[in-house]
Design a protein around this motif. Sequence first.
Motif, PDB file in Angstrom:
ATOM      1  N   GLY A  20      19.948  22.688  10.592  1.00 50.99           N
ATOM      2  CA  GLY A  20      20.742  23.864  10.901  1.00 50.99           C
ATOM      3  C   GLY A  20      20.184  24.552  12.135  1.00 50.99           C
ATOM      4  N   THR A  21      20.344  25.853  12.215  1.00 45.97           N
ATOM      5  CA  THR A  21      19.888  26.604  13.380  1.00 45.97           C
ATOM      6  C   THR A  21      18.606  27.362  13.065  1.00 45.97           C
ATOM      7  OG1 THR A  21      21.260  28.503  12.766  1.00 45.97           O
ATOM      8  CG2 THR A  21      22.230  26.860  14.246  1.00 45.97           C
ATOM      9  N   ALA A  62      18.562  23.888  17.435  1.00 45.01           N
ATOM     10  CA  ALA A  62      19.524  23.260  16.530  1.00 45.01           C
ATOM     11  C   ALA A  62      18.874  22.009  15.941  1.00 45.01           C
ATOM     12  CB  ALA A  62      20.811  22.897  17.268  1.00 45.01           C
ATOM     13  N   TRP A  64      19.329  18.818  13.921  1.00 44.50           N
ATOM     14  CA  TRP A  64      20.357  17.920  13.428  1.00 44.50           C
ATOM     15  C   TRP A  64      19.884  17.242  12.155  1.00 44.50           C
ATOM     16  CZ3 TRP A  64      24.721  18.845  15.671  1.00 44.50           C
ATOM     17  CH2 TRP A  64      24.755  19.253  17.000  1.00 44.50           C
ATOM     18  N   ALA A 100      23.130  21.854   0.762  1.00 49.61           N
ATOM     19  CA  ALA A 100      23.111  22.500   2.074  1.00 49.61           C
ATOM     20  C   ALA A 100      22.679  23.947   1.893  1.00 49.61           C
ATOM     21  CB  ALA A 100      24.500  22.453   2.707  1.00 49.61           C
ATOM     22  N   ASP A 103      23.000  30.891   3.719  1.00 49.95           N
ATOM     23  CA  ASP A 103      22.381  32.194   3.866  1.00 49.95           C
ATOM     24  C   ASP A 103      23.060  33.178   2.925  1.00 49.95           C
ATOM     25  OD1 ASP A 103      21.335  34.595   4.623  1.00 49.95           O
ATOM     26  OD2 ASP A 103      21.486  34.218   6.775  1.00 49.95           O
ATOM     27  N   TRP A 109      28.087  27.799   5.724  1.00 48.82           N
ATOM     28  CA  TRP A 109      27.012  26.901   5.358  1.00 48.82           C
ATOM     29  C   TRP A 109      27.277  25.571   6.048  1.00 48.82           C
ATOM     30  CZ3 TRP A 109      27.675  22.929   1.295  1.00 48.82           C
ATOM     31  CH2 TRP A 109      29.016  22.811   0.890  1.00 48.82           C
ATOM     32  N   THR A 110      26.298  24.713   6.151  1.00 48.68           N
ATOM     33  CA  THR A 110      26.420  23.457   6.869  1.00 48.68           C
ATOM     34  C   THR A 110      26.603  22.318   5.883  1.00 48.68           C
ATOM     35  OG1 THR A 110      24.968  24.301   8.589  1.00 48.68           O
ATOM     36  CG2 THR A 110      25.359  21.937   8.555  1.00 48.68           C
ATOM     37  N   GLU A 115      28.343  18.157  11.552  1.00 51.33           N
ATOM     38  CA  GLU A 115      27.859  19.161  12.491  1.00 51.33           C
ATOM     39  C   GLU A 115      28.753  20.393  12.463  1.00 51.33           C
ATOM     40  OE1 GLU A 115      28.402  15.816  13.697  1.00 51.33           O
ATOM     41  OE2 GLU A 115      26.352  15.491  12.970  1.00 51.33           O
ATOM     42  N   SER A 117      30.769  23.661  10.116  1.00 50.07           N
ATOM     43  CA  SER A 117      30.541  24.583   9.012  1.00 50.07           C
ATOM     44  C   SER A 117      31.841  24.843   8.281  1.00 50.07           C
ATOM     45  CB  SER A 117      29.959  25.900   9.523  1.00 50.07           C
ATOM     46  OG  SER A 117      28.699  25.677  10.114  1.00 50.07           O
TER      47      SER A 117
END
Length: 325
Positions: A20-21, A62, A64, A100, A103, A109-110, A115, A117
């Motif tokens: 994620g980020t 980022a 992956w 996944a 937050d 969410w991913t 890639e 959301s």
Amino acid sequence: EYADVALRTLTYTGRRHFFGTDAIVISASDLGSTGRGPLCAVSSRDEAAPCELSDTMTVPVAVWMEHDAPTLEALDLYHAVEDVPLLLEGVRLADADAYAAFDKDGAVWTLPGTERSTNATNARYDGVTDGDAALYASDTAGKAEVRLELSAAHGRLYFPRGHEALVYDEADASGREGASFFNVRGRPADLNRALESLHYVADQDWNSHGRAPDVVTLVASDAGGTTRKRVLVRVEARSDPPVVRVPGTVYEWQDGGTEVADEGEYEVAYVKTALVDEDALLRLTGVHVRDPDARDDPSALYEVTVRASNGTVTFAESAAALRFE
């Protein structure tokens, strides 16, 4: 200068299974000890001190996703009793890709393996947490699915319960009742519910006396790879009664179903009547006695009684090694 040299070797690694980020925040301050500028405070020597100046930069990162192979946990050795089912406690599967991070204060969410959301309403919460994040299982077709292969060298494996959400290979559907080998697919949470009831039972009359323990092999695989776990099952011997077999025996299923004229895991229904003419000799071929425990003690003695109410029975010359009383 020394700090600048150290920063030239700066590296970053995300925490285990994170994707994620993220952000790397770099701040520098002169602590008011360098340069000339406005006076901000009074030092211990009652002299004016310069202001503390700083700078901050943020490097967005980022991460992956890389598929991880599922993992398997189980004891290394189990102890069972001959012909008695054993619950294989502690067998559990985990797959980091099946979840996944979402937050708690956010709305996206991913998805594992993508890639992009999506809104968390498309997720299904499994009650798993990781730090400050709640973990959701992906509903994306196939993304969270794990294939599990189970086998036993000298026994059968089965799920008494918890397997309703799993998908069996058509040829391996017997795994629900018990099989030495079968494949099943499902979400990790569903597989773990079934694994909580995983039972092993050794083949009829098989035990580890004079042999190595049985080997149970579990293989879990998904797009991230394959994990294999091998466990041993030591089967304690249990005494079995001798079994008499005579010609004309008809067997039936233990649940009282269709009768079958074959020997196996069945109850004796009845024995067909042997027909012979008056004063004629009846040859009873196919009579034998089997003791499952004979392998454990070949030198043991056995007693066999043969009698008839209105006739006599005799043995051929091949019975010379027997002792009659």
